[in-house]
Write an enzyme that holds these catalytic residues in place. Structure first.
Site, PDB file in Angstrom:
ATOM      1  N   VAL A   1       0.834  -1.198   0.000  1.00  0.00           N
ATOM      2  CA  VAL A   1       0.000   0.000   0.000  1.00  0.00           C
ATOM      3  C   VAL A   1       0.873   1.255   0.000  1.00  0.00           C
ATOM      4  O   VAL A   1       0.559   2.241  -0.682  1.00  0.00           O
ATOM      5  CB  VAL A   1      -0.953  -0.003   1.220  1.00  0.00           C
ATOM      6  CG1 VAL A   1      -1.619   1.361   1.388  1.00  0.00           C
ATOM      7  CG2 VAL A   1      -2.016  -1.086   1.050  1.00  0.00           C
ATOM      8  N   GLU A   2       1.982   1.224   0.722  1.00  0.00           N
ATOM      9  CA  GLU A   2       2.826   2.410   0.826  1.00  0.00           C
ATOM     10  C   GLU A   2       3.538   2.744  -0.484  1.00  0.00           C
ATOM     11  O   GLU A   2       3.497   3.894  -0.929  1.00  0.00           O
ATOM     12  CB  GLU A   2       3.864   2.224   1.947  1.00  0.00           C
ATOM     13  CG  GLU A   2       3.292   2.306   3.346  1.00  0.00           C
ATOM     14  CD  GLU A   2       2.776   3.687   3.700  1.00  0.00           C
ATOM     15  OE1 GLU A   2       3.191   4.676   3.054  1.00  0.00           O
ATOM     16  OE2 GLU A   2       1.948   3.781   4.626  1.00  0.00           O
ATOM     17  N   THR A   3       4.203   1.767  -1.083  1.00  0.00           N
ATOM     18  CA  THR A   3       5.058   2.094  -2.242  1.00  0.00           C
ATOM     19  C   THR A   3       5.004   1.067  -3.364  1.00  0.00           C
ATOM     20  O   THR A   3       5.877   1.053  -4.222  1.00  0.00           O
ATOM     21  CB  THR A   3       6.532   2.234  -1.803  1.00  0.00           C
ATOM     22  OG1 THR A   3       6.981   0.978  -1.256  1.00  0.00           O
ATOM     23  CG2 THR A   3       6.721   3.344  -0.791  1.00  0.00           C
TER      24      THR A   3
ATOM     25  N   TYR B   1      -7.346   3.640   5.246  1.00  0.00           N
ATOM     26  CA  TYR B   1      -6.025   3.047   5.038  1.00  0.00           C
ATOM     27  C   TYR B   1      -5.935   1.701   5.764  1.00  0.00           C
ATOM     28  O   TYR B   1      -5.493   0.698   5.200  1.00  0.00           O
ATOM     29  CB  TYR B   1      -4.950   3.998   5.547  1.00  0.00           C
ATOM     30  CG  TYR B   1      -3.544   3.443   5.528  1.00  0.00           C
ATOM     31  CD1 TYR B   1      -2.703   3.645   4.440  1.00  0.00           C
ATOM     32  CD2 TYR B   1      -3.053   2.715   6.616  1.00  0.00           C
ATOM     33  CE1 TYR B   1      -1.409   3.140   4.429  1.00  0.00           C
ATOM     34  CE2 TYR B   1      -1.760   2.205   6.608  1.00  0.00           C
ATOM     35  CZ  TYR B   1      -0.954   2.418   5.514  1.00  0.00           C
ATOM     36  OH  TYR B   1       0.323   1.909   5.508  1.00  0.00           O
TER      37      TYR B   1
END
Length: 345
Positions: free
Chosen positions: A128-130, A326
């Site tokens: 999800v982050e990168t 999130y």
């Protein structure tokens, strides 16, 4: 149940899509000669850091108007959970997650054993982050933190502290403060740690004598696991379950903001709300004692409203990013990844 999305990940995505392809730095400023910049230099000098180096890097920092515009711009687009899910849970990210997990299976198993955090949660966070390191950010971190720390009054103190941590991090972890790149808010590496989190939670998981969250997968995996462990992840405890509503269910218990207060499963059941049981062979389920504290979360999905009962570990995910959307994306992606991995011989 529409939410004004303030998640740093999606806010950054929406903001950057609106920026010019070649955002230019503002007319030249020298943060090293400003009084607030000099105060920062003195603070770090008192700690024994290299004054000449700090002055050099700070003087190189460029004020970025695009960052100021992005962080100050209201969240004009209102995203539902259904919108958010479509952004973060898609076939490409799932396939990348399976590839990442397969390649680093032993590493993830060791992190899970040492820290008690499931491999699927670690993999989902990085995804999800990168997108597993594919989108780590293109802003010079010193530009981002100096711009926000010196020229964004609403949160200047916070970002100036993060800038100070960046210089400390250079000494401790060997990061080049002048060149390292990250998000428009200064988050770095595959797991998008801000400077203070990097210093507090990053670990040398492969024992090579340095901590690298930019390119070293071992350190990334261990550091994400350590972050969750430090924020009191409860090993073996479920994250969330779909809620079943009786005909007389009190839906006023469901909120659009995550709060873990005094609602227990027993109280929820008395109000006509129960979690889906894992005996029903459904993906999002749990079977826990009636005394278990939960939060009742209502989301607008595609299609229709969704009702969830979420527990302590859902709250822990929100410590990584305070958006409940999130946290739900990480949770659902983790479950899909775990199911897919179980089907692989």
């Amino acid at each position: 149940m529409r939410q004004h999305l303030r998640s740093p990940v999606i806010a950054c995505l929406v903001a950057l899509l609106a920026l010019p392809l070649a955002a230019q730095a503002d007319e030249r400023v020298n943060y090293a000669t400003r009084s607030d910049g000099q105060a920062l230099i003195r603070e770090l000098a008192d700690e024994g850091l290299d004054v000449a180096r700090i002055r050099e890097v700070l003087a190189s920092a460029e004020r970025q108007p695009a960052i100021l515009e992005a962080i100050a711009r209201p969240a004009e687009r209102v995203l539902t959970w259904g919108d958010y899910r479509q952004i973060f849970i898609r076939d490409t990210r799932i396939d990348q997650g399976i590839e990442f997990w397969t390649e680093h299976r032993d590493l993830l198993a060791r992190a899970e054993e040492q820290y008690g955090v499931p491999a699927e949660i670690i993999v989902a966070i990085i995804g999800v982050e990168t997108s597993y390191g594919r989108n780590k950010g293109n802003w010079r971190v010193v530009d981002a933190l100096a711009t926000l720390g010196f020229d964004y009054p609403p949160r200047a103190d916070f970002f100036r502290r993060e800038l100070a941590h960046l210089f400390r991090l250079e000494k401790e972890a060997g990061i080049d403060a002048a060149t390292v790149r990250g998000s428009y808010a200064g988050a770095m590496g595959m797991p998008q740690f801000i400077s203070s989190s990097y210093r507090a939670y990053a670990v040398d998981f492969d024992g090579d004598g340095k901590i690298d969250l930019i390119d070293n997968v071992a350190d990334v995996v261990g550091s994400v696991a350590n972050y969750f462990s430090a924020h009191r992840w409860r090993t073996g405890e479920p994250v969330a379950a779909r809620a079943r509503l009786a005909g007389n269910a009190d839906t006023s218990l469901f909120g659009t903001e995550y709060r873990l207060r005094d609602l227990t499963l027993e109280k929820a059941a008395a109000a006509g709300i129960t979690p889906v049981s894992c005996n029903d062979a459904e993906r999002y389920c749990f079977d826990l004692p009636g005394s278990t504290r939960v939060a009742a979360l209502g989301l607008e999905g595609h299609p229709g409203d969704e009702y969830w009962l979420t527990g302590h570990n859902f709250y822990v995910i929100t410590r990584y990013n305070h958006s409940h959307l999130y946290a739900m994306a990480v949770f659902q992606l983790s479950q899909i990844l775990a199911e897919r991995m179980q089907a692989i011989p």
